[in-house]
Design an enzyme around this catalytic site. Structure first.
Site, short mmCIF file in Angstrom:
data_model
loop_
_atom_site.label_atom_id
_atom_site.label_comp_id
_atom_site.label_asym_id
_atom_site.label_seq_id
_atom_site.Cartn_x
_atom_site.Cartn_y
_atom_site.Cartn_z
N GLU A 1 47.26 69.17 41.00
CA GLU A 1 47.52 67.68 41.26
C GLU A 1 49.08 67.60 41.28
O GLU A 1 49.48 66.63 42.01
CB GLU A 1 46.65 66.81 40.38
N GLU B 1 55.51 59.30 31.38
CA GLU B 1 55.77 59.58 30.19
C GLU B 1 55.13 61.11 29.79
O GLU B 1 55.80 61.93 29.17
CB GLU B 1 55.14 58.75 29.12
N GLN C 1 37.58 62.52 41.90
CA GLN C 1 37.78 63.23 40.67
C GLN C 1 37.20 62.26 39.51
O GLN C 1 37.49 61.37 39.10
CB GLN C 1 39.11 63.64 40.60
N SER D 1 39.50 57.17 42.26
CA SER D 1 39.78 56.86 43.49
C SER D 1 38.95 57.49 44.59
O SER D 1 38.25 58.49 44.21
CB SER D 1 41.23 57.57 43.88
N SER E 1 39.09 60.65 34.27
CA SER E 1 39.44 59.77 33.47
C SER E 1 38.13 58.82 32.86
O SER E 1 37.26 58.60 33.64
CB SER E 1 40.57 58.80 33.87
C1 LIG Z 1 45.99 54.12 41.41
C2 LIG Z 1 45.30 55.39 40.36
C3 LIG Z 1 44.24 56.10 40.82
C4 LIG Z 1 43.76 56.83 39.97
N1 LIG Z 1 42.73 57.67 40.53
C5 LIG Z 1 42.06 58.35 39.66
C6 LIG Z 1 41.06 59.31 40.01
O1 LIG Z 1 40.73 59.14 41.15
N2 LIG Z 1 40.21 60.29 39.17
C7 LIG Z 1 40.61 60.06 37.77
O2 LIG Z 1 39.97 60.72 37.07
N3 LIG Z 1 41.46 59.47 37.23
C8 LIG Z 1 42.40 58.48 38.04
N4 LIG Z 1 43.41 57.71 37.72
C9 LIG Z 1 43.41 57.59 36.21
C10 LIG Z 1 44.81 58.07 35.63
O3 LIG Z 1 44.88 59.73 35.72
C11 LIG Z 1 45.21 57.80 34.21
O4 LIG Z 1 45.05 56.37 34.35
C12 LIG Z 1 46.34 58.33 33.51
O5 LIG Z 1 46.14 59.43 33.19
C13 LIG Z 1 46.57 57.48 32.35
O6 LIG Z 1 45.62 57.47 31.69
P1 LIG Z 1 45.33 55.74 30.94
O7 LIG Z 1 45.08 54.95 32.07
O8 LIG Z 1 44.14 56.02 30.16
O9 LIG Z 1 46.64 55.54 30.07
P2 LIG Z 1 46.81 55.61 28.51
O10 LIG Z 1 46.68 57.30 28.33
O11 LIG Z 1 46.02 54.74 27.90
O12 LIG Z 1 48.32 55.19 28.45
C14 LIG Z 1 48.86 54.07 28.07
C15 LIG Z 1 50.41 54.08 27.87
O13 LIG Z 1 50.74 55.09 26.96
C16 LIG Z 1 51.55 56.27 27.46
N5 LIG Z 1 51.22 57.32 26.77
C17 LIG Z 1 49.89 57.90 26.71
N6 LIG Z 1 50.13 59.00 25.71
C18 LIG Z 1 51.44 59.22 25.67
C19 LIG Z 1 52.13 60.33 24.93
N7 LIG Z 1 51.40 61.52 24.41
N8 LIG Z 1 53.33 60.18 24.78
C20 LIG Z 1 53.96 59.21 25.40
N9 LIG Z 1 53.33 57.92 25.90
C21 LIG Z 1 51.86 58.10 26.23
C22 LIG Z 1 51.27 56.26 28.82
O14 LIG Z 1 52.28 56.74 29.53
C23 LIG Z 1 51.09 54.81 29.26
O15 LIG Z 1 52.31 54.25 29.34
C24 LIG Z 1 43.97 56.88 38.37
C25 LIG Z 1 45.03 56.05 38.13
C26 LIG Z 1 45.76 55.02 38.99
C27 LIG Z 1 46.43 54.10 38.52
#
Ligand SMILES: Cc1cc2nc3c(=O)[nH]c(=O)nc-3n(C[C@H](O)[C@H](O)[C@H](O)COP(=O)(O)OP(=O)(O)OC[C@H]3O[C@@H](n4cnc5c(N)ncnc54)[C@H](O)[C@@H]3O)c2cc1C
Lengths: 372, 395
Positions: free
Chosen positions: B232, B365, B114, B149, B117
Site C-alpha cells: 500500500e 505520524e 480492504q 473505500s 480498519s
Molecule cells: C479517505 C480514507 C480512505 C480510507 N480507506 C480505507 C479502506 O479502504 N480500508 C481500510 O481498512 N481503511 C481505510 N481507511 C482507514 C485508515 O487506514 C485509518 O483511518 C488510519 O489508519 C488511521 O486510523 P484511525 O482513523 O483509527 O485513527 P487513529 O489511529 O485513532 O489516530 C488518531 C490520531 O492519532 C495519531 N496516532 C495514532 N497512533 C499513533 C502513534 N503510535 N504515534 C503517533 N500518533 C499516533 C494518528 O496519527 C492520528 O492523528 C481510510 C481512511 C481515509 C481517511
C-alpha cells in the site's frame, strides 16, 4: 526555455561505480587528515588550510582537475564527480579551496574556450593543484547578470572566499577578465573574521595592480556567469553532504544518550523530527544530483536545475545543522563538539552564490511565474 | 525457459500491440490480452500475468505501451486490487486462488476493497475485534469495519479478523477473501468531508466464508497483512510524472493565466511549493531509477509523506489564490463516486480531499515512526501490549 518545454532525456540521478570509488578515496583521505579535532585546531591557526591535505586531495587523488579536459592537463571527468568530492568535503567541513578554485575559477576559465595561451596555462596549473585561483566577486553573488565587480584594477572587493589561499585572483572589470597574482605589487589581501571558520574570507584591495587580461568584457561576463552557475549547482552537493553528517551524528547521539531511563532517541517528538530530516536529505540528494547531472551533460535545463537545487538544499542544510545542535543538548553548544562548525558552514552556504530567495526568483523567471 | 531480457520484452509488447491495436480494442479486452501475454506484471509467474522476468524490466513494457497510447487499468478505480490484493494473493494464495482472482482483478472487471480498519482499531490495526469462528469447512464472521473505500462497488474484499482472542493481538489474526455479495454483508455509505461518500461502514453479521478463501495459515494473518500494507505504501512512486504533473499544475496555470489574482505573499508561497513539488518529483524519479537498477532504497516510505504534505499545502494555497471563487464549492450533493477525482474537480474539493492523504494508508505520524525505527534505526518506544492476550487488553 518555457514552462511548456517537455523535460527531455531523463537525468541520471544515481551514482556510478567510478563515482563511488572516488567517494571512498576522498572519504578515507579526509578521515585521515581532516577529522573534527584537526579541523577545529586548523580554524584556530594562522593558516586556515592544511597544505598537505590540499596536495593529497588535489594532486594525489587528482580532484582539482576533474572538470578540466585531459588535453588541458586535467582528469576529463565531469560535474558529477566533482559533486561527489563536494559531498565528502561537506560531510567533513574540511577547509580546502575546492569549490572556489577547482569549480568556480576553473569553470570560469573553461568557459573562455581557450586551447592555449595564458588561460590554458593557468587551467593546467589549477588542474594539477599547483596553483589556487579564486574569482574576485563577493561570495554572495549569484549567476545570471552579476555585474562586473569593479570598473578597473583600482578597487576594494569582498568578501572573497578563499582569497587568503589563492595564488591568482580572477578579476572581472569593465574591460574584461584579468588574472592578477596575489603577490603582485598593488594587491593586498586582508583577512576578515568569517562566520564560517572553515572557509576564510578576505577583502582584496587593488591599487594600480596589473595582471594578464584573459578575455574581453562580453566573454568575461558570460564566463563569470557560467562559473557562478556551476558554483551554485555544486554547492548543493556540499550542502547535501553536510546535512547527511548532521543527521547521522544526531541519530547516533540520540540512540546512545539516556534520559528518563531510556534513550532520548526513543521519544517520538525527536524521532519524528529526525524522520522528517531524513526525508529532506533524501529529497536534497535528488535535487543536488539533478543539478550536477544537468551541468555535466550541458542540459538546457541547467539554470532551472541549479536554481531548484539551491532554493531547496540551502534550507535543508541549515535545518539539519540547527537540529543537530538542538538534539545534542548542551554538548551541541560547545566549542569542542564539531556541530558548530556545521552550523556555521550551513548558514554561510545559504548566502553563498545567491540565497534561496534569489534562486526562487530565477525559478519564477524561467517558469513564467512572474511576481505581481 | 530463461527469463526474457529487455529486448525480448520489447518484442513481445510490440507483438501484443500488433495483435490488439489499441485504437480498435476495448479497454477490458486489451487488458486481458496483456495479462495472457504475460505483460501485466512481468515478474509474476507465467500463466499469472507475468513471465518470471526481473521486476526491474517492467518499465520497458510500460514505456512501449504508453508510447502506443494503449489503455491502462486506471489505478484510481482498481487501486486496492492491483496495489494490495494482487501482491498478497501472489505471495500467500493457493494455486486455485491465484487462477481465480488475478486476471479479472488485473483487467478491472472485479473491484476490490480492504476490510481492515475498525472503529476501535486504526493505527493500532492489530487490535481489531471482528471475530471469525470456525464452523466445519467455513468461518462465521461477525464485526464492523469502517472507512472502507469502494465497498459499494467492490466485488471482493481482503479481510482480517480475529480467530484467537486468547493469544497476544498480533498472533490471533487470520486473513480472508470476502465475497461482498454474500448474505450478512451490509454496506452503508459514510459521508465524508467533501460531501460525497467514497468510503463506507461495513457490517458483517454471520457471514460465512469458506476455508478455501483463507489466505495464509490460521493465526498468521498479521504477517500476511504486512505484505498488503507494505505494498500500500510503496504503490506510489513507481510512475513517472512530468514537471508540474501533480497538484502544482493547476495552480501554476491559474497563476499564469490570471495576473489579477497575484499578490506578493502568494508569490513567495507558490515559488516555495513549486520548488518542493519539483524536488519531490525528482526524488520519485530517483527512486524509480534505483528500482530499475535493482537497488531499491528506503525513499519509498518517504514519498507518501512528502506528497501528503505537498498536496495539502498546494491545494490550500490554490483556494486562497482564487479569492472570491475560492469561497465557493462546486457541489455538496451526497454522491457515491466510483473514483477519487483529484484533478477534475475544483480547488475546494482538492483542499478537502487531500486532508485524507495524511490519514489513509497509515497516518503521517505512523509513517514517521516507521522511518525513524526501520530506516534510521532509532529505538522503539516502550510498549505494554506485546505479551498480553488480546482479550485482556484494555479497550
Ligand atoms: C479517505 C480514507 C480512505 C480510507 N480507506 C480505507 C479502506 O479502504 N480500508 C481500510 O481498512 N481503511 C481505510 N481507511 C482507514 C485508515 O487506514 C485509518 O483511518 C488510519 O489508519 C488511521 O486510523 P484511525 O482513523 O483509527 O485513527 P487513529 O489511529 O485513532 O489516530 C488518531 C490520531 O492519532 C495519531 N496516532 C495514532 N497512533 C499513533 C502513534 N503510535 N504515534 C503517533 N500518533 C499516533 C494518528 O496519527 C492520528 O492523528 C481510510 C481512511 C481515509 C481517511
Amino acid at each position: 526555455m518555457t514552462a511548456q518545454t517537455a523535460v527531455g532525456q531523463a537525468p541520471d540521478l544515481l551514482y556510478s561505480e567510478a563515482e563511488e570509488d572516488l567517494r571512498a578515496a576522498v572519504r578515507s583521505l579526509l578521515a585521515d587528515r581532516a577529522d573534527a579535532p584537526s579541523v577545529i585546531a586548523r580554524t584556530e591557526s594562522d593558516t586556515p588550510y592544511d597544505p598537505r591535505l590540499w596536495t593529497a586531495l588535489a594532486t594525489g587523488i587528482g580532484a582539482a582537475g576533474l572538470l578540466v579536459p585531459e588535453e588541458l592537463g586535467g582528469q576529463g571527468a565531469t560535474h558529477r564527480e566533482a559533486a561527489v568530492v563536494l559531498e565528502e568535503l561537506g560531510r567533513s567541513v574540511a577547509p580546502a579551496p575546492y569549490l572556489t578554485s577547482s569549480v568556480v575559477a576553473t569553470e570560469t576559465l573553461l568557459a573562455l574556450g581557450a586551447q592555449d595561451g595564458p588561460v590554458a596555462g593557468l587551467l593546467a596549473q589549477l588542474a594539477e593543484g599547483r596553483k589556487v585561483a579564486v574569482l574576485a566577486v563577493p561570495f554572495s553573488a549569484a549567476s545570471a547578470g552579476t555585474p562586473a565587480a569593479t570598473g578597473s584594477l583600482d578597487a576594494t572587493l569582498g568578501p572573497i572566499a578563499d582569497a587568503a589561499a589563492a595564488d591568482v585572483l580572477l578579476v572581472p572589470t569593465a574591460d574584461g577578465l584579468h588574472a592578477v597574482a596575489t603577490d603582485a605589487p598593488g594587491v593586498r589581501v586582508e583577512p576578515l573574521v568569517p562566520l564560517d571558520l572553515t572557509r576564510p574570507l578576505a577583502t582584496v584591495a587593488l591599487t594600480g595592480a596589473t595582471g594578464t587580461r584573459l578575455a574581453d568584457a562580453g566573454a568575461s561576463a558570460r564566463a563569470v556567469d557560467r562559473g557562478l552557475l556551476a558554483g551554485a549547482g555544486l554547492l548543493a552537493s556540499e550542502q547535501l553532504g553536510l546535512a547527511e553528517w548532521c543527521l547521522t551524528e544526531t541519530v547516533r547521539h540520540t540512540r546512545e544518550r539516556h534520559q528518563f531511563n531510556r534513550p532520548v532517541g526513543s521519544f517520538q517528538s525527536l524521532k519524528h523530527r529526525m524522520a522528517q530530516l531524513w526525508l529532506e536529505v533524501v529529497s536534497a540528494r535528488a535535487a543536488a544530483r539533478n543539478a550536477a547531472d544537468a551541468l555535466a551533460t550541458g542540459s538546457p535545463d541547467t539554470p532551472l536545475a541549479v536554481a531548484v537545487a539551491q532554493a531547496y538544499c540551502s534550507k535543508v542544510a541549515v535545518h539539519a545543522a540547527e537540529e543537530c545542535v538542538q538534539l545534542h543538548g548542551g554538548i551541541g553548544m560547545t566549542w569542542e563538539h564539531p556541530a558548530h562548525l556545521y552550523l556555521k558552514r550551513a548558514k554561510a552556504d545559504a548566502t553563498a552564490y545567491g540565497t534561496a530567495g534569489r534562486h526562487r526568483e530565477t525559478v519564477a523567471a524561467l517558469m513564467e511565474l512572474p511576481a505581481p | 525457459m530463461t527469463a526474457p531480457d529487455a529486448g525480448e520484452l520489447r518484442r513481445l509488447t510490440r507483438e501484443l500491440l500488433a495483435a490488439h491495436p489499441p485504437a480498435t480494442t476495448g479497454r477490458t479486452d486489451f487488458l486481458k490480452a496483456r495479462f495472457d501475454a504475460g505483460l501485466a506484471w512481468v515478474h509474476y509467474p507465467v500463466g499469472l500475468g507475468g513471465l518470471d522476468a526481473p521486476r526491474s524490466l517492467q518499465p520497458v513494457v510500460d514505456a512501449e505501451l504508453a508510447a502506443a497510447n494503449a489503455p491502462d487499468n486506471d489505478p484510481r478505480r482498481i487501486g486496492i486490487g492491483l496495489g494490495m490484493a494482487a501482491p498478497t494473493i501472489l505471495g500467500f494464495g493457493t494455486d486455485e486462488q491465484k487462477q481465480r482472482f488475478l486476471k479479472p482483478l488485473w483487467a478491472g472487471e472485479e473491484v476490490w476493497c480492504q476490510l481492515f480498519s475498525e472503529p476501535g482499531a486504526g493505527s493500532d490495526l492489530a487490535a481489531l475485534g471482528t471475530r471469525a469462528v470456525r464452523d466445519g469447512e467455513s468461518w462465521v464472521v461477525d464485526g464492523q469495519k469502517v472507512w472502507t473505500s469502494s465497498a459499494h462497488v467492490a466485488r471482493w474484499a481482503i479481510l482480517i479478523a480475529r480467530t484467537d482472542p486468547d493469544v497476544p493481538k498480533h498472533r490471533g489474526i487470520s486473513y480472508f477473501i470476502c465475497d461482498m455479495t454474500d448474505p450478512g454483508v451490509e454496506v452503508r455509505p459514510l459521508r465524508q468531508i467533501t460531501g460525497e461518500a467514497e468510503f463506507n461502514e461495513v457490517f458483517l453479521t454471520g457471514v460465512r466464508i469458506p476455508d478455501s478463501r483463507r489466505l495464509g495459515p490460521v493465526g498468521e494473518g498479521w504477517k500476511v497483512a504486512q505484505t498488503t500494507l507494505m505494498n500500500e505504501r510503496v504503490s506510489i512512486g513507481g510512475a513517472r510524472i512530468p514537471r508540474e504533473g501533480g497538484m502544482i499544475g493547476p495552480v501554476a496555470r491559474t497563476w499564469r493565466e490570471r495576473p489579477g489574482l497575484r499578490t506578493p505573499d502568494l508569490h513567495q508561497r507558490l515559488l516555495t511549493l513549486w520548488v518542493e513539488a519539483e524536488v519531490a518529483r525528482l526524488t520519485g524519479e530517483r527512486l524509480r531509477q534505483q528500482l530499475v537498477a535493482g537497488q531499491p532504497g528506503p525513499e519509498g516510505s518517504g514519498m507518501k509523506l512528502a506528497f501528503a504534505r505537498l498536496n495539502q499545502e498546494i491545494s490550500g494555497l490554490e483556494v486562497e489564490l482564487l479569492g472570491d471563487e475560492g469561497l465557493l464549492y462546486s457541489d455538496w450533493t451526497m454522491r457515491r463516486p466510483e473514483l477519487v477525482d483529484f484533478t477534475g474537480r475544483d480547488a475546494g474539493y482538492r483542499y478537502l480531499r487531500s486532508k485524507g492523504n495524511s490519514i489513509e494508508g497509515g497516518t503521517s505520524e505512523v509513517l514517521l515512526n516507521i522511518v525513524a525505527e526501520r530506516v534510521l534505526g532509532l529505538p522503539a518506544e516502550p510498549r505494554n501490549d506485546k505479551d498480553v492476550a488480546w482479550k485482556d487488553l484494555s479497550r
